[in-house]
Scaffold this motif. Sequence first.
Motif, PDB file in Angstrom:
ATOM      1  N   LEU A 210       0.825  -1.208   0.000  1.00 42.86           N
ATOM      2  CA  LEU A 210       0.000   0.000   0.000  1.00 42.86           C
ATOM      3  C   LEU A 210       0.860   1.259   0.000  1.00 42.86           C
ATOM      4  O   LEU A 210       0.539   2.253  -0.665  1.00 42.86           O
ATOM      5  CB  LEU A 210      -0.924   0.011   1.219  1.00 42.86           C
ATOM      6  N   LYS A 211       1.956   1.213   0.751  1.00 43.21           N
ATOM      7  CA  LYS A 211       2.816   2.387   0.897  1.00 43.21           C
ATOM      8  C   LYS A 211       3.638   2.676  -0.358  1.00 43.21           C
ATOM      9  O   LYS A 211       3.972   3.851  -0.632  1.00 43.21           O
ATOM     10  CB  LYS A 211       3.747   2.215   2.108  1.00 43.21           C
ATOM     11  N   VAL A 212       3.997   1.618  -1.110  1.00 44.39           N
ATOM     12  CA  VAL A 212       4.889   1.828  -2.266  1.00 44.39           C
ATOM     13  C   VAL A 212       4.158   1.679  -3.595  1.00 44.39           C
ATOM     14  O   VAL A 212       4.781   1.669  -4.649  1.00 44.39           O
ATOM     15  CB  VAL A 212       6.095   0.860  -2.222  1.00 44.39           C
ATOM     16  N   HIS A 213       2.826   1.584  -3.565  1.00 46.49           N
ATOM     17  CA  HIS A 213       2.043   1.378  -4.783  1.00 46.49           C
ATOM     18  C   HIS A 213       2.368   2.419  -5.862  1.00 46.49           C
ATOM     19  O   HIS A 213       2.649   2.069  -7.016  1.00 46.49           O
ATOM     20  CB  HIS A 213       0.545   1.414  -4.458  1.00 46.49           C
ATOM     21  N   ASP A 214       2.343   3.689  -5.495  1.00 47.29           N
ATOM     22  CA  ASP A 214       2.566   4.751  -6.474  1.00 47.29           C
ATOM     23  C   ASP A 214       3.962   4.664  -7.093  1.00 47.29           C
ATOM     24  O   ASP A 214       4.134   4.866  -8.304  1.00 47.29           O
ATOM     25  CB  ASP A 214       2.363   6.123  -5.835  1.00 47.29           C
ATOM     26  N   GLN A 215       4.968   4.352  -6.277  1.00 41.85           N
ATOM     27  CA  GLN A 215       6.339   4.247  -6.785  1.00 41.85           C
ATOM     28  C   GLN A 215       6.494   3.051  -7.722  1.00 41.85           C
ATOM     29  O   GLN A 215       7.201   3.132  -8.735  1.00 41.85           O
ATOM     30  CB  GLN A 215       7.327   4.121  -5.604  1.00 41.85           C
ATOM     31  N   LEU A 216       5.846   1.949  -7.385  1.00 45.41           N
ATOM     32  CA  LEU A 216       5.923   0.769  -8.250  1.00 45.41           C
ATOM     33  C   LEU A 216       5.299   1.034  -9.613  1.00 45.41           C
ATOM     34  O   LEU A 216       5.821   0.608 -10.645  1.00 45.41           O
ATOM     35  CB  LEU A 216       5.221  -0.422  -7.585  1.00 45.41           C
ATOM     36  N   ILE A 217       4.178   1.738  -9.625  1.00 48.02           N
ATOM     37  CA  ILE A 217       3.512   2.042 -10.884  1.00 48.02           C
ATOM     38  C   ILE A 217       4.397   2.921 -11.768  1.00 48.02           C
ATOM     39  O   ILE A 217       4.466   2.741 -12.984  1.00 48.02           O
ATOM     40  CB  ILE A 217       2.151   2.736 -10.630  1.00 48.02           C
ATOM     41  N   LYS A 218       5.119   3.866 -11.145  1.00 46.57           N
ATOM     42  CA  LYS A 218       6.006   4.743 -11.908  1.00 46.57           C
ATOM     43  C   LYS A 218       7.166   3.973 -12.519  1.00 46.57           C
ATOM     44  O   LYS A 218       7.672   4.330 -13.584  1.00 46.57           O
ATOM     45  CB  LYS A 218       6.552   5.856 -10.996  1.00 46.57           C
ATOM     46  N   ASN A 219       7.632   2.918 -11.836  1.00 48.21           N
ATOM     47  CA  ASN A 219       8.770   2.120 -12.317  1.00 48.21           C
ATOM     48  C   ASN A 219       8.315   0.708 -12.691  1.00 48.21           C
ATOM     49  O   ASN A 219       9.052  -0.262 -12.525  1.00 48.21           O
ATOM     50  CB  ASN A 219       9.855   2.039 -11.236  1.00 48.21           C
ATOM     51  N   ASP A 220       7.109   0.634 -13.225  1.00 52.56           N
ATOM     52  CA  ASP A 220       6.468  -0.643 -13.504  1.00 52.56           C
ATOM     53  C   ASP A 220       7.294  -1.533 -14.432  1.00 52.56           C
ATOM     54  O   ASP A 220       7.481  -2.717 -14.176  1.00 52.56           O
ATOM     55  CB  ASP A 220       5.082  -0.375 -14.116  1.00 52.56           C
ATOM     56  N   ALA A 221       7.801  -0.978 -15.526  1.00 50.45           N
ATOM     57  CA  ALA A 221       8.510  -1.773 -16.531  1.00 50.45           C
ATOM     58  C   ALA A 221       9.784  -2.390 -15.961  1.00 50.45           C
ATOM     59  O   ALA A 221      10.049  -3.582 -16.145  1.00 50.45           O
ATOM     60  CB  ALA A 221       8.837  -0.911 -17.744  1.00 50.45           C
TER      61      ALA A 221
END
Length: 245
Positions: A210-221
């Motif tokens: 939940l805490k790192v969701h936004d960061q993961l989406i930005k570096n998804d690839a």
Amino acid sequence: MILTPLEIVTIGLIFTWIGFVRTGLGFGGAVLGLPILMLVSGSPIDWLPIIGIHLLFFSSITLLNSLKQVDWTYLKKSLPWIIPAQMIGVIGLLSLSPIIMIIVVYSITSFYAVTWIINRNIASKKNWVNRLLLIMGGYISGTSLMGGALLVAVYAANIEVTKLRNTLFVLWFIIVSIKMAAFLFVGVYIDWKFSLMLIPVAGIGHIIGLKVHDQLIKNDAKFKQWIGSALLLVCIIGLTKVVNL
């Protein structure tokens, strides 16, 4: 399953990982966890009920105050293509031998791993292709809960980013509810105590995700390339074990 203390600790770590991926990406808990669990012990039918229980529990918590952030219109539009295919997949899961299902799981995971490594998205702007992806994703979700990538490909193209994860959680809740009902109907053994014991460790991963969701989406690839490489290695090892049985 009779497990050693080391196997129990390893399984706990894997379920922490599953919880992290589920909330971090919004999908992929089964894809990124089931192949590794099978290297430790058991077959898909042993682990899918436990993964299903956890998904129902954690998706309910996540959605508790977020139902307004769900695209109910597209969800209702897509379900008629997904659910019938899923039901056929559930029948396949319950009727096929464990060895065949293990091969199916590793084969599906290998396909996803390769697409992630080469950074190829599964997507189309054509309605008939999207419907085919929904049907295939429903069927694979019925057999192994691993059709998420196909379903996400279609949902991501038709739903606002802000509503995507919560809409997917509602979809997973529906899919898993049907699968769990089928398990109970045919008398599949479900280790409820072991499932409940694993919820706290899965919860740790859930909170981190939940805490790192936004960061993961930005570096998804980049994240998927690393994970795809590791998954492909796991699948090669798993398929080698099956061949040598």
